[in-house]
Structures are given as C-alpha cells and as structure tokens.
Design a protein around this motif. Sequence first.
Motif, PDB file in Angstrom:
ATOM      1  N   ASN A 161      -8.224  11.902   0.492  1.00 54.55           N
ATOM      2  CA  ASN A 161      -7.114  12.387   1.308  1.00 54.55           C
ATOM      3  C   ASN A 161      -7.114  13.912   1.237  1.00 54.55           C
ATOM      4  OD1 ASN A 161      -4.721  13.136   2.505  1.00 54.55           O
ATOM      5  ND2 ASN A 161      -3.465  11.643   1.416  1.00 54.55           N
TER       6      ASN A 161
ATOM      7  N   PRO B 176      -8.407  -4.108  -4.441  1.00 55.98           N
ATOM      8  CA  PRO B 176      -9.189  -2.894  -4.222  1.00 55.98           C
ATOM      9  C   PRO B 176     -10.700  -3.113  -4.417  1.00 55.98           C
ATOM     10  CG  PRO B 176      -7.258  -2.391  -5.530  1.00 55.98           C
ATOM     11  CD  PRO B 176      -7.318  -3.883  -5.393  1.00 55.98           C
TER      12      PRO B 176
ATOM     13  N   ASN C  88      -2.245  -1.959  -3.842  1.00 53.05           N
ATOM     14  CA  ASN C  88      -3.374  -1.090  -3.599  1.00 53.05           C
ATOM     15  C   ASN C  88      -2.901   0.330  -3.315  1.00 53.05           C
ATOM     16  OD1 ASN C  88      -5.923  -0.155  -2.893  1.00 53.05           O
ATOM     17  ND2 ASN C  88      -6.444  -2.091  -1.928  1.00 53.05           N
TER      18      ASN C  88
ATOM     19  N   ARG D  73       0.838  -1.200   0.000  1.00 52.04           N
ATOM     20  CA  ARG D  73       0.000   0.000   0.000  1.00 52.04           C
ATOM     21  C   ARG D  73       0.862   1.235   0.000  1.00 52.04           C
ATOM     22  NH1 ARG D  73      -3.697   0.529   4.810  1.00 52.04           N
ATOM     23  NH2 ARG D  73      -3.947   2.529   3.814  1.00 52.04           N
TER      24      ARG D  73
ATOM     25  N   ARG E  44     -12.280   6.763  -0.726  1.00 49.77           N
ATOM     26  CA  ARG E  44     -11.334   7.321   0.244  1.00 49.77           C
ATOM     27  C   ARG E  44     -10.790   8.639  -0.303  1.00 49.77           C
ATOM     28  NH1 ARG E  44      -6.999   3.859   0.607  1.00 49.77           N
ATOM     29  NH2 ARG E  44      -7.587   2.788  -1.292  1.00 49.77           N
TER      30      ARG E  44
ATOM     31  N   ASN F  80      -3.030   0.359  -8.783  1.00 51.23           N
ATOM     32  CA  ASN F  80      -3.883  -0.686  -8.217  1.00 51.23           C
ATOM     33  C   ASN F  80      -3.837  -1.893  -9.152  1.00 51.23           C
ATOM     34  OD1 ASN F  80      -5.005   0.611  -5.919  1.00 51.23           O
ATOM     35  ND2 ASN F  80      -6.463   1.698  -7.213  1.00 51.23           N
TER      36      ASN F  80
ATOM     37  N   ASP G 289      -3.021   4.209  -2.094  1.00 56.78           N
ATOM     38  CA  ASP G 289      -3.641   5.153  -1.172  1.00 56.78           C
ATOM     39  C   ASP G 289      -3.762   6.465  -1.930  1.00 56.78           C
ATOM     40  OD1 ASP G 289      -3.798   3.466   1.068  1.00 56.78           O
ATOM     41  OD2 ASP G 289      -1.753   3.948   1.687  1.00 56.78           O
TER      42      ASP G 289
ATOM     43  N   ASP H 197      -9.376   7.754  -3.941  1.00 59.98           N
ATOM     44  CA  ASP H 197      -9.145   6.393  -4.410  1.00 59.98           C
ATOM     45  C   ASP H 197     -10.371   5.559  -4.076  1.00 59.98           C
ATOM     46  OD1 ASP H 197      -7.125   4.607  -5.682  1.00 59.98           O
ATOM     47  OD2 ASP H 197      -7.477   3.438  -3.862  1.00 59.98           O
TER      48      ASP H 197
ATOM     49  N   ASP I  87     -11.125  -1.064  -1.395  1.00 60.35           N
ATOM     50  CA  ASP I  87     -10.610  -1.439  -0.085  1.00 60.35           C
ATOM     51  C   ASP I  87      -9.143  -1.063   0.052  1.00 60.35           C
ATOM     52  OD1 ASP I  87     -13.052  -2.573   0.694  1.00 60.35           O
ATOM     53  OD2 ASP I  87     -12.543  -4.482  -0.270  1.00 60.35           O
ATOM     54  N   GLU I  88      -8.704  -0.883   1.302  1.00 62.25           N
ATOM     55  CA  GLU I  88      -7.308  -0.537   1.577  1.00 62.25           C
ATOM     56  C   GLU I  88      -6.401  -1.759   1.510  1.00 62.25           C
ATOM     57  OE1 GLU I  88      -7.525   3.254   4.515  1.00 62.25           O
ATOM     58  OE2 GLU I  88      -7.931   1.306   5.424  1.00 62.25           O
ATOM     59  N   ASP I  89      -6.919  -2.906   1.871  1.00 67.71           N
ATOM     60  CA  ASP I  89      -6.117  -4.136   1.888  1.00 67.71           C
ATOM     61  C   ASP I  89      -6.703  -5.153   0.928  1.00 67.71           C
ATOM     62  OD1 ASP I  89      -4.198  -3.412   3.929  1.00 67.71           O
ATOM     63  OD2 ASP I  89      -5.866  -3.512   5.339  1.00 67.71           O
TER      64      ASP I  89
END
Length: 192
Positions: A155, A138, A121, A33, A153, A93, A123, A130, A133-135
């Motif tokens: 930022n 995606p 994946n 990530r 998500r 990704n 961030d 984005d 999922d983070e983990d």
Amino acid sequence: RNSDHWNFTVSPASVNPLKIDTFSLRSGSTTLRGILGTTLDPLLLGFTFDDDAVVNDFWKDGVSLYGGLFTVSKTPAAISLNDIDGKPKILGNYHSEILVSVSARSTASQSARAEFDVFCNLDPDEGDIDLGDEDGVPVPPVNEGDSFVVPVRVNTGSSALGTVDLTIEFNSTFLQATEVVIGADWPGGPTL
C-alpha cells in the motif's frame, strides 16, 4: 373546552428472544478485511421475540436497540467483538476460520443461538506490506510437495511505487521459493 383522557395500565411482563432469524456479516461476505485495528460495520442480527415481534436489525447503525439482550463471542482472538454495538475490530490475520456466535442471555431456547464462520484478513496500511490473499485464508494450507502462490500487496497510498526492498523469511526446511512473478501493478522486475 373538551379534553380527552387516556388511562394506561402498565403491568410487568417480559418477552424473550425466541429464535435467531439472521446472523451474518452485513456485507454478505465471509471475510473480514481491513487495516490492523479497523472497526468494521456491525454484524447483522435479526430475531423474533416469543410474542412474535420481529427485530430485523439489532445493531442498526452500530447501536443496540435492547442493551444486554445478547452475548457475542468468537474463537480465536484475531478479532474483537462486543455486545453493545456488534462491530468487529480486526486484530490480525488468521490461518483458518473464526467461529462467531451469538446467544440470547434470557432464554434457554436453542433457537436463540446462532453461529457462523468468518475469515480474518489484514489489508496493508499506507507504507506497509501484507502477504497472502485478500479474501478467505491469507495463506491456505497445502500438502507436502504442493506449489502455491503467496501474493505480496504493497500500500503506497497516493504515491507511485518506485522500488521496494523486501525480504520474506521462511523456514527453508519446509519451504522453497521457486519463482517470483511480477504482478500487473508491480513496476520494474523482481530478483530472487
């Protein structure tokens, strides 16, 4: 005055990696990530030479102890890797696992090869968004007729999120947006 003399004889000899003992992400995770273009901590590679000498951390601090000893590869190109520092760089990704492998250049031993699967994946960078999922993957694959959630998500860096105008495009022949749910950190309300 007394002096000791030491005699050394150097003879050509070679040792080769016999087996890979450890090959994984240093974090122990299965997901790489980071923000697009981020270079991450080096992979963890431990091995045993054919003279029983053990190297527990080949790329310790991102420096190869023995240059050119191993070849690292990956499929496909969502990350880049090199043999010198063992540091993965995130290029995007990816929708499924990425196979990362390592093999010793100087031996035919099958034990001197190893591989593992990793997810890649992104961030969001500051001021970026984005999806997914983070983990893990995606947006994992689903079957026809299944409902699924795609996290959004944002930022904002050190700024509070006031409003955001977001359009998510998709092929309406295959997908239908059914609901927008406000996340715990999302101010205001959504419109679909």
